[in-house]
Write a protein that holds these residues in place. Structure first.
Motif, short mmCIF file in Angstrom:
data_model
loop_
_atom_site.label_atom_id
_atom_site.label_comp_id
_atom_site.label_asym_id
_atom_site.label_seq_id
_atom_site.Cartn_x
_atom_site.Cartn_y
_atom_site.Cartn_z
N GLU A 84 -31.76 -7.74 -45.51
CA GLU A 84 -31.01 -7.72 -46.90
C GLU A 84 -31.32 -9.11 -47.64
OE1 GLU A 84 -27.05 -6.95 -46.46
OE2 GLU A 84 -27.21 -4.97 -45.70
N VAL A 142 -26.46 -7.21 -52.83
CA VAL A 142 -27.97 -7.09 -52.01
C VAL A 142 -28.92 -6.61 -53.52
CG1 VAL A 142 -29.30 -5.50 -50.61
CG2 VAL A 142 -27.10 -6.12 -49.85
N GLY A 167 -24.20 -12.85 -53.56
CA GLY A 167 -24.14 -12.14 -52.46
C GLY A 167 -24.25 -10.52 -52.34
N LYS A 180 -30.22 -10.90 -50.83
CA LYS A 180 -28.81 -11.16 -51.42
C LYS A 180 -29.16 -12.29 -52.81
CE LYS A 180 -26.22 -10.00 -47.49
NZ LYS A 180 -25.03 -10.41 -46.67
#
Length: 455
Positions: free
Chosen positions: A4, A73, A71, A6
């Protein structure tokens, strides 16, 4: 597993940002250090570098998107050997799921992160008989509770969701009898098909107060019926508005003004510029003001401070934040160690910082951490003004224009001199009026006898 990517926090005050531009596309291969995107923070537009290596499998947030929370994604990266095509088809993790991981339920207070995972659901293929799975979903006596939402996500078992979809039921209208109000199979089977969904407008209404009426929302400003245009607030403008409002509301300002004669300083500046011309350096009056303030803070250390709820922080050097106007708002790049730096160094650094500030190319460490600030509006002909303190600093110096005024000379005669008004704004929680007055007096003496700041 895909990695991921972010939304990063690219400045200390950044809570959300604008994904201004993607420099990669799905299917591209990236290596550590490659520039992937340009992100607009509350202070600047900054480049976002890749940390891991792999293939961009999915771009979850399109470029131009505002208000992307830190934070969140923004993309998925397939690692070496992983099928990017299969990753791109996966759904982006929901914020609600992240919230549940970060905040475990009361039943499991000691579990966090990957440990706080729900038990296997009844519709997963675990080789159990159907009757056993139905029994697992049966409600226990006295456990019925309204269905609980996690944001917009209704708590329901996957089997209950599938049955509800087949019957055309809206889960938000059902009462869950499972743990913590979770909707299970039995709840859905007992419900009547065709339940109407709740109007979203009603769901978003604030809860009634004890008196039975909901609090009235803040009224939007009434825009006059005059031809006009509107401009969306940038992240920088929002941050400026928030921080300056907090400063005026929370910091008790005290203002002290002195009139300063500039003739000797202007003469010294002319001599220095003649000497520095071969090196391509040209000092501005503001460069000399930065040096004078830094020297004054070292001589009066009670003003080179920062107030915190439990401590008074006293600094051993003077790092001066300098207000620079940009098309989107004010930013304050910092001249570090201004008390010991040479005038040529201050001038060279200031020109570089100001140019990159207007291009939104400053790094976070270049506009944070000063011990005091200076704001000069003399070039606009402003005679005198009071600047707002830049928290958590303890003071800011406002510089007005130098102008010819009648002045009493050293021998007592009346003459004409170049005079400038300077106003210090002080945090009265940390700096007493007498200490602020001593700093302004010291600053005046250094400007009127400028060789003292060079010694």
């Amino acid at each position: 597993m895909p990695i991921e990517i972010k939304m990063p926090a690219l400045s200390p005050t950044m809570e959300e940002g604008t994904l201004a531009k993607w420099l990669v596309k799905e299917g591209d291969t990236v290596r550590s250090g490659d520039i992937m995107a340009e992100i607009e923070t509350d202070k600047a537009t900054m480049e976002f570098e890749a940390v891991d290596e792999g293939t961009i499998a999915k771009i979850a947030v399109p470029e131009g998107t505002d208000g992307v929370k830190v934070g969140a994604v923004i993309a998925l990266l397939a690692e070496d050997g992983e099928d990017a095509g299969s990753v791109s088809g996966e759904s982006t993790p929901q914020p609600a799921a992240k919230e549940s991981e970060a905040h475990p339920s009361p039943k499991d207070p000691n579990k966090t992160g990957s440990e706080a995972r729900p038990a296997p659901e009844d519709d997963r293929d675990h080789g159990k008989p159907a009757d056993a799975q139905v029994a697992k979903d049966e409600p226990k006596p006295g456990t019925a509770a309204p269905a609980q939402n996690d944001g917009d996500r209704v708590k329901a078992s996957p089997l209950a969701r599938r049955i509800a979809a087949d019957k055309g039921l809206d889960l938000s209208q059902l009462t869950g009898s499972g743990p913590n109000g979770r909707i299970v199979k039995a709840d859905v089977e007992q419900a009547k098909p065709g339940a109407a969904p709740a109007p979203k407008a009603e769901a978003s209404q604030p809860a009634p107060t004890a008196g039975g009426s909901a609090p009235a929302p803040a009224a939007a400003p009434q825009i006059p019926d005059v031809p006009h245009e509107t401009t969306k607030l940038s992240n920088m403008r929002k941050t400026i508005a928030r921080r300056l409002t907090e400063s005026k509301q929370q910091v008790p300002h005290i203002y002290l003004t002195v009139d300063v004669r500039l003739d000797k300083l202007l003469s010294l500046r002319g001599d220095l510029n003649t000497s520095l011309s071969a090196r391509g350096v040209k000092l501005s009056v503001n460069d000399l003001m930065i040096k004078a303030l830094a020297a004054a803070l070292i001589q009066v250390p009670k003003c080179n401070v920062m107030f915190t709820p439990n401590e008074l922080v006293s600094f051993k050097r003077a790092d001066i934040s300098v207000a620079v106007s940009t098309p989107e708002g004010l930013i304050t790049p910092v001249i570090t160690e201004a008390d010991t730096a040479s005038l040529s160094s201050i001038s060279t650094r200031m020109k570089d910082l100001a140019a990159r500030a207007r291009d939104k190319k400053l790094k976070p460490e270049e506009f944070t951490g000063g011990t005091a600030s200076i704001s000069n509006m003399g070039m606009f002909g402003i005679k005198q003004f009071e600047a707002v303190i830049n928290p958590p600093q303890g003071m800011i110096l406002a510089i007005g224009a130098g102008e010819k005024r009648a002045w009493v000379m050293e021998d007592g005669s009346l003459g004409v001199a170049t005079i400038m008004s300077a106003t210090g704004s002080f945090d009265h929680r940390a700096i007493d009026g007498a200490d602020g007055a001593e700093l302004m007096q010291t600053f005046k003496q250094l400007v009127e006898n400028p060789l003292g700041m060079l010694a």
